[in-house]
Design a protein around this motif. Structure first.
Motif, mmCIF file in Angstrom:
data_model
loop_
_atom_site.group_PDB
_atom_site.id
_atom_site.type_symbol
_atom_site.label_atom_id
_atom_site.label_comp_id
_atom_site.label_asym_id
_atom_site.label_seq_id
_atom_site.Cartn_x
_atom_site.Cartn_y
_atom_site.Cartn_z
ATOM 1 N N LEU A 123 0.835 -1.195 0.000
ATOM 2 C CA LEU A 123 0.000 0.000 0.000
ATOM 3 C C LEU A 123 0.874 1.251 0.000
ATOM 4 O O LEU A 123 0.620 2.200 -0.764
ATOM 5 C CB LEU A 123 -0.923 -0.016 1.220
ATOM 6 C CG LEU A 123 -1.822 1.200 1.431
ATOM 7 C CD1 LEU A 123 -2.810 1.363 0.283
ATOM 8 C CD2 LEU A 123 -2.574 1.082 2.766
ATOM 9 N N ASP A 124 1.902 1.276 0.833
ATOM 10 C CA ASP A 124 2.807 2.424 0.889
ATOM 11 C C ASP A 124 3.514 2.638 -0.455
ATOM 12 O O ASP A 124 3.672 3.778 -0.911
ATOM 13 C CB ASP A 124 3.861 2.222 1.975
ATOM 14 C CG ASP A 124 3.314 2.443 3.382
ATOM 15 O OD1 ASP A 124 2.142 2.855 3.496
ATOM 16 O OD2 ASP A 124 4.053 2.198 4.347
ATOM 17 N N VAL B 216 2.574 1.844 -3.522
ATOM 18 C CA VAL B 216 1.683 2.386 -4.551
ATOM 19 C C VAL B 216 1.377 3.852 -4.266
ATOM 20 O O VAL B 216 1.415 4.703 -5.176
ATOM 21 C CB VAL B 216 0.385 1.562 -4.630
ATOM 22 C CG1 VAL B 216 -0.606 2.220 -5.581
ATOM 23 C CG2 VAL B 216 0.691 0.140 -5.078
ATOM 24 N N CYS B 217 1.061 4.164 -3.010
ATOM 25 C CA CYS B 217 0.744 5.558 -2.658
ATOM 26 C C CYS B 217 1.949 6.476 -2.850
ATOM 27 O O CYS B 217 1.784 7.653 -3.195
ATOM 28 C CB CYS B 217 0.250 5.631 -1.211
ATOM 29 S SG CYS B 217 -1.343 4.813 -0.949
ATOM 30 N N GLU B 218 3.149 5.956 -2.652
ATOM 31 C CA GLU B 218 4.353 6.759 -2.874
ATOM 32 C C GLU B 218 4.514 7.075 -4.355
ATOM 33 O O GLU B 218 4.939 8.180 -4.724
ATOM 34 C CB GLU B 218 5.580 6.011 -2.339
ATOM 35 C CG GLU B 218 6.898 6.754 -2.497
ATOM 36 C CD GLU B 218 6.991 8.019 -1.645
ATOM 37 O OE1 GLU B 218 7.921 8.815 -1.886
ATOM 38 O OE2 GLU B 218 6.145 8.213 -0.753
ATOM 39 N N ARG B 219 4.168 6.131 -5.217
ATOM 40 C CA ARG B 219 4.214 6.394 -6.657
ATOM 41 C C ARG B 219 3.308 7.563 -7.011
ATOM 42 O O ARG B 219 3.688 8.442 -7.786
ATOM 43 C CB ARG B 219 3.787 5.147 -7.436
ATOM 44 C CG ARG B 219 4.784 4.003 -7.412
ATOM 45 C CD ARG B 219 4.341 2.884 -8.355
ATOM 46 N NE ARG B 219 5.288 1.775 -8.376
ATOM 47 C CZ ARG B 219 5.200 0.743 -9.200
ATOM 48 N NH1 ARG B 219 4.213 0.692 -10.086
ATOM 49 N NH2 ARG B 219 6.090 -0.235 -9.170
ATOM 50 N N TRP B 220 2.109 7.557 -6.453
ATOM 51 C CA TRP B 220 1.166 8.638 -6.752
ATOM 52 C C TRP B 220 1.636 9.954 -6.143
ATOM 53 O O TRP B 220 1.454 11.017 -6.735
ATOM 54 C CB TRP B 220 -0.230 8.267 -6.264
ATOM 55 C CG TRP B 220 -0.936 7.341 -7.216
ATOM 56 C CD1 TRP B 220 -0.672 6.023 -7.439
ATOM 57 C CD2 TRP B 220 -1.994 7.696 -8.114
ATOM 58 N NE1 TRP B 220 -1.487 5.521 -8.411
ATOM 59 C CE2 TRP B 220 -2.325 6.518 -8.847
ATOM 60 C CE3 TRP B 220 -2.710 8.859 -8.364
ATOM 61 C CZ2 TRP B 220 -3.329 6.493 -9.808
ATOM 62 C CZ3 TRP B 220 -3.710 8.836 -9.329
ATOM 63 C CH2 TRP B 220 -4.016 7.671 -10.037
ATOM 64 N N ARG B 221 2.262 9.909 -4.980
ATOM 65 C CA ARG B 221 2.769 11.144 -4.372
ATOM 66 C C ARG B 221 3.847 11.774 -5.241
ATOM 67 O O ARG B 221 3.966 13.004 -5.319
ATOM 68 C CB ARG B 221 3.334 10.844 -2.983
ATOM 69 C CG ARG B 221 3.695 12.090 -2.168
ATOM 70 C CD ARG B 221 4.340 11.731 -0.854
ATOM 71 N NE ARG B 221 5.693 11.252 -1.048
ATOM 72 C CZ ARG B 221 6.765 12.043 -1.144
ATOM 73 N NH1 ARG B 221 6.630 13.365 -1.073
ATOM 74 N NH2 ARG B 221 7.959 11.530 -1.314
ATOM 75 N N LEU B 222 4.611 10.933 -5.947
ATOM 76 C CA LEU B 222 5.686 11.423 -6.803
ATOM 77 C C LEU B 222 5.216 11.708 -8.224
ATOM 78 O O LEU B 222 6.026 12.119 -9.065
ATOM 79 C CB LEU B 222 6.829 10.406 -6.831
ATOM 80 C CG LEU B 222 7.515 10.127 -5.493
ATOM 81 C CD1 LEU B 222 8.541 9.026 -5.645
ATOM 82 C CD2 LEU B 222 8.149 11.393 -4.925
ATOM 83 N N GLY C 157 3.691 10.259 3.046
ATOM 84 C CA GLY C 157 5.046 9.895 2.664
ATOM 85 C C GLY C 157 5.989 9.957 3.838
ATOM 86 O O GLY C 157 5.626 10.346 4.958
ATOM 87 N N ALA C 158 7.216 9.582 3.611
ATOM 88 C CA ALA C 158 8.222 9.582 4.658
ATOM 89 C C ALA C 158 8.569 11.006 5.074
ATOM 90 O O ALA C 158 8.594 11.923 4.244
ATOM 91 C CB ALA C 158 9.480 8.853 4.191
#
Length: 316
Positions: free
Chosen positions: A223-224, A226-232, A311-312
């Motif tokens: 989940l993290d 995939v969501c990181e891809r969208w954040r970027l 995100g981190a």
């Protein structure tokens, strides 16, 4: 050997009620949150499974239910006979690793009696006595096997394999981008991501982890990722977006609250008024000149919690 260590009373062999859901049979006087946490910690994270009696569960589900009950009851000492012997070896290894991690948090001691060697790296035991060779070893540096997960962008073609394990029966998301996690070609997890009106942010749904992989820790990592891809901005729109995610699963909600990558944004005990939703949809259909499907959303008593992926945190 197990009885010789701590006596017969330490051998763990729980009896289960014939007609009571497993979630009610585990420490009936205990905390609901503790029970669901124990079930989730050993990879028995399917809400529909919690509502079934122990006798109708599969061998793998019964194996995990027994482990969850042991963790919830948390005796100071326990001996488990035939540990992982009656289940598929994939389930045995993942379940053994999940149990070992959760059991250590209880502070208790457990002796696992097994005829299989393939669980040793997953359990990471303090000592091992091999009855085949008579060798006793302790202090070994057991290392849990690495799980390499591949993430793929797909359509809905793989959803039928995951759908039976989703706790709701829902139509497919409109204009969704699907993602799938695999390990050595095996289906592991699924997620669909769409956007809110105006593409102000993304919305992730339909997260499913296959039962044999629950407890391995891949669900939240997937989940993290995939969501990181969208954040970027790594999406079909080439637009960076934060992601909203809603869940009714208490274990997943607790994990998201603990994560520094997520922040909770909502919590509702029940759904919105279904009658109001029905009226709104009828008005929209009349305005657009389309057919009213005669259904509405909401009206359920399912607690839903919402989270936003941030995100981190940046390094200081």
């Amino acid at each position: 050997m197990g009885r010789a260590l701590w006596g017969s009373e330490a051998v763990y062999a729980p009896g289960w009620p014939a007609d009571m859901p497993v979630i009610d049979a585990i420490t009936p006087d205990g905390s609901f949150d503790d029970v669901t946490a124990a079930l989730s910690s050993v990879g028995l994270g399917s809400v529909p499974t919690w509502l079934r009696p122990y006798s109708v569960l599969s061998n793998g589900e019964q194996f995990r239910a027994n482990l969850a009950r042991l963790i919830a009851e948390a005796p100071s000492r326990a001996v488990l006979d035939e540990f992982s012997s009656v289940v598929d070896r994939q389930i045995a290894q993942i379940g053994a690793g999940a149990f070992a991690k959760a059991w250590r948090r209880t502070g208790g001691q457990a002796v696992l009696l097994s005829c299989h060697y393939d669980i040793l790296d997953w359990v990471q035991p303090d000592w091992v006595f091999d009855t085949a060779t008579g060798k006793f070893s302790r202090g070994s540096l057991w290392r849990r096997p690495r799980i390499d997960v591949d993430v793929w962008q797909t359509g809905w073609e793989h959803w039928p394999a995951f759908e039976p394990h989703h706790y709701l029966k829902l139509p497919r998301m409109i204009a969704a981008t699907n993602y799938m996690a695999t390990v050595d070609g095996q289906l592991v997890a699924h997620l669909a991501v769409s956007t809110r009106a105006g593409m102000v942010e993304a919305r992730a749904c339909r997260l499913v982890v296959m039962p044999e992989w629950q407890g391995a820790g891949v669900g939240l990592r997937f989940l993290d990722a995939v969501c990181e891809r969208w954040r970027l901005g790594q999406n079909r729109y080439d637009k960076p977006m934060l992601t909203l995610f809603h869940t009714s699963h208490p274990g997943l909600a607790s994990a998201l609250r603990r994560s520094t990558r997520w922040t909770q944004v909502s919590a509702k005990l029940v759904g919105e008024s279904k009658a109001r939703s029905l009226q709104s949809m009828a008005k929209t259909a009349a305005r657009l000149g389309t057919k009213n499907v005669g259904a509405g959303y909401g009206g359920h008593f399912r607690a839903v919690q919402g989270f936003r992926y941030l995100g981190a945190a940046p390094c200081a």
